[in-house]
Design an enzyme around this catalytic site. Sequence first.
Site, PDB file in Angstrom:
ATOM      1  N   SER A 135     -11.221  14.699 -11.778  1.00 27.73           N
ATOM      2  CA  SER A 135     -10.805  15.127 -10.432  1.00 27.73           C
ATOM      3  C   SER A 135     -12.001  15.391  -9.532  1.00 27.73           C
ATOM      4  O   SER A 135     -11.855  15.899  -8.421  1.00 27.73           O
ATOM      5  CB  SER A 135      -9.954  16.397 -10.542  1.00 27.73           C
TER       6      SER A 135
ATOM      7  N   ASN B 153      -8.447  27.266 -16.406  1.00 24.97           N
ATOM      8  CA  ASN B 153      -7.121  27.498 -15.813  1.00 24.97           C
ATOM      9  C   ASN B 153      -7.139  28.640 -14.796  1.00 24.97           C
ATOM     10  O   ASN B 153      -6.575  28.511 -13.705  1.00 24.97           O
ATOM     11  CB  ASN B 153      -6.088  27.792 -16.909  1.00 24.97           C
TER      12      ASN B 153
ATOM     13  N   THR C 219      18.504  18.737  27.996  1.00 23.10           N
ATOM     14  CA  THR C 219      19.227  18.766  26.722  1.00 23.10           C
ATOM     15  C   THR C 219      19.670  17.327  26.508  1.00 23.10           C
ATOM     16  O   THR C 219      19.961  16.616  27.485  1.00 23.10           O
ATOM     17  CB  THR C 219      20.454  19.704  26.755  1.00 23.10           C
ATOM     18  N   HIS C 220      19.702  16.908  25.262  1.00 25.56           N
ATOM     19  CA  HIS C 220      20.032  15.506  24.919  1.00 25.56           C
ATOM     20  C   HIS C 220      19.148  14.515  25.666  1.00 25.56           C
ATOM     21  O   HIS C 220      19.580  13.400  25.960  1.00 25.56           O
ATOM     22  CB  HIS C 220      21.502  15.183  25.231  1.00 25.56           C
TER      23      HIS C 220
ATOM     24  N   SER D 229      -5.484  -0.911  25.889  1.00 26.90           N
ATOM     25  CA  SER D 229      -5.016  -1.991  25.034  1.00 26.90           C
ATOM     26  C   SER D 229      -6.066  -3.084  25.029  1.00 26.90           C
ATOM     27  O   SER D 229      -6.726  -3.322  26.040  1.00 26.90           O
ATOM     28  CB  SER D 229      -3.697  -2.520  25.567  1.00 26.90           C
TER      29      SER D 229
ATOM     30  N   LYS E 285      -2.850  -0.947  30.396  1.00 28.16           N
ATOM     31  CA  LYS E 285      -2.278   0.079  29.520  1.00 28.16           C
ATOM     32  C   LYS E 285      -3.122   1.346  29.447  1.00 28.16           C
ATOM     33  O   LYS E 285      -4.334   1.316  29.435  1.00 28.16           O
ATOM     34  CB  LYS E 285      -2.121  -0.467  28.094  1.00 28.16           C
TER      35      LYS E 285
ATOM     36  N   ASN F 287      -2.530   4.525  26.879  1.00 26.81           N
ATOM     37  CA  ASN F 287      -1.646   5.025  25.811  1.00 26.81           C
ATOM     38  C   ASN F 287      -2.029   6.435  25.375  1.00 26.81           C
ATOM     39  O   ASN F 287      -3.215   6.756  25.299  1.00 26.81           O
ATOM     40  CB  ASN F 287      -1.724   4.097  24.597  1.00 26.81           C
TER      41      ASN F 287
ATOM     42  N   GLU G  44       0.302  10.481  19.787  1.00 25.78           N
ATOM     43  CA  GLU G  44       1.030   9.663  18.810  1.00 25.78           C
ATOM     44  C   GLU G  44       0.495   9.886  17.398  1.00 25.78           C
ATOM     45  O   GLU G  44       1.253   9.949  16.425  1.00 25.78           O
ATOM     46  CB  GLU G  44       0.927   8.174  19.173  1.00 25.78           C
TER      47      GLU G  44
ATOM     48  N   TYR H 160       0.081  26.426 -17.967  1.00 28.28           N
ATOM     49  CA  TYR H 160      -0.704  25.384 -17.291  1.00 28.28           C
ATOM     50  C   TYR H 160      -0.387  24.005 -17.867  1.00 28.28           C
ATOM     51  O   TYR H 160      -0.197  23.845 -19.075  1.00 28.28           O
ATOM     52  CB  TYR H 160      -2.214  25.663 -17.443  1.00 28.28           C
TER      53      TYR H 160
ATOM     54  N   GLN I  96      -3.470  19.612 -11.758  1.00 31.38           N
ATOM     55  CA  GLN I  96      -4.696  19.146 -11.122  1.00 31.38           C
ATOM     56  C   GLN I  96      -4.372  18.339  -9.861  1.00 31.38           C
ATOM     57  O   GLN I  96      -5.168  18.268  -8.935  1.00 31.38           O
ATOM     58  CB  GLN I  96      -5.463  18.280 -12.119  1.00 31.38           C
TER      59      GLN I  96
ATOM     60  N   LYS J 184      -4.371  19.457  -5.691  1.00 29.85           N
ATOM     61  CA  LYS J 184      -5.413  19.545  -4.669  1.00 29.85           C
ATOM     62  C   LYS J 184      -5.337  18.460  -3.593  1.00 29.85           C
ATOM     63  O   LYS J 184      -5.520  18.782  -2.413  1.00 29.85           O
ATOM     64  CB  LYS J 184      -6.793  19.610  -5.328  1.00 29.85           C
TER      65      LYS J 184
END
Length: 469
Positions: free
Chosen positions: A36, A123, A168-169, A290, A296, A298, A303, A330, A335, A338
């Site tokens: 690891s 551990n 709303t909506h 773009s 463009k 963006n 996003e 354990y 492991q 993480k």
Amino acid sequence: MILKPMSSKKGTEKELLWQSRFAEPFDREALLFSSSVDVDKVLYQEDIKGSIAHVTMLSEEAIIPVEEARLIVEGLEEIEQEISSGALVPGWEDEDIHTVIENRLKEKIGPIAGKMHSGRSRNDQVVTDTRLYMKQAIGELNNALEDLKKLLLEKAETYRYTIIFGYTHLQRAQPVSAGHYYLAWFNMFQRDGERLKDLYKRVNISPLGAAAFAGSTLPLNAKRSMELLDFGELFRNSIDAVSDRDIIIEFISACSIVMMHLSRFCEDLILWSSSEFDYLKISDAFATGSSIMPQKKNADIAELVRGKTGRVYGDLINILTIMKGLPLSYNRDMQEDKPPLFDASNSTISSVRIFTKMLAHTKLKEERLAKLTEEDLSLATEIAEYLVRKNLPFREAHRITGKIVSHAIESETALQHIPLETYRTFSDLFDSDLYDALKPETSVNTKQSHGSTSFASVDEQIKAAREKL
Ligand code: ARG
């Protein structure tokens, strides 16, 4: 890059910590698979801190000689320098970061290095490191959220008298103060911070001294190592101390909620900055173009934050799934805790930070918003409430207003421009004071109910929010 299988049948070169009872060396590919180091090397400082505390306690309790403890601590301090300067590069030929450090210490001071592990197992060591890491991560995330809340409060103050559409909506619903809108987010991030503070109490518990899981025959002073590591409390049960990963699950849950909030906020910013809405300008410094369409602009940062939300949700499912079938205590599966922990922590902290920076560089298009909100059907609720004030049952008022809205649409006339005679054909309760109710400012500012959008309520909310900072 596709991983190729290792052809060599050769076993591992270094002796592993647990090798002595085995007749054959561990397979190299198995070691590469199980190491690891690539992930947990980020814990080297926590690991060294934990070892120094443990060794200090051991020497204070006369479990190891003071002189040897001093050698170990000095060695560990040097290793920290070596790793941070890049002189020592942790590699997968060791099983994990704990082994990297222990092996290096052995090279430096010989077999005395092995005394560092009296009464300790990897551990309890690994979960000590994890908790130390998490305390820091929670602090950083909390600071980032505080900065965001400060900004939201500033925005609420700047735009308290700016009127925008509330939705709303995703349909224009009623006009609201933009300050009210920013304060809604303030409240969400406030709760996110409270969640973190609450879970911090459970993270701030030292598991060191639990050893493998059953405790130790050595006279360990777990309370002392707890104090040395600045933990607030001590574990109660050694099995629980090494087996439990609730804190990681709680933390990633809290991160997921933060990300969900950010993601929704991003969605608003993306929509509002589009030509269809055009309510808000995002600074060029936080937008991209773009490679083919020159016009463009963006909202990529928004996003990406929205996209990273999926990653963090994935991290949550990841850790929940790892833990669900594990027998006590354990298991090596743990492991794998993480990668999701580090990923959720890094993704969430960086998202909050960049989002805050981007939001600071946005501006509402006040003139356009004023024009748009001025003559809009979103004021229809005002007509219904006008009739309620004249004692009409709300359902009846709603029905009449519905007819008026339909008339406005058919005749392409704004509610403000429908003559009083026409209004009277729908109900004789209408008087010329109706037109005052049909101003966006009046709509916003005559709200009387608790926590509403009126300027007075927004002012009160700003004051309450300021006290929370
Ligand atoms: N690298 C291991 C982990 O992260 C450390 C604990 C190893 N313990 C063991 N019994 N193999 O969980």
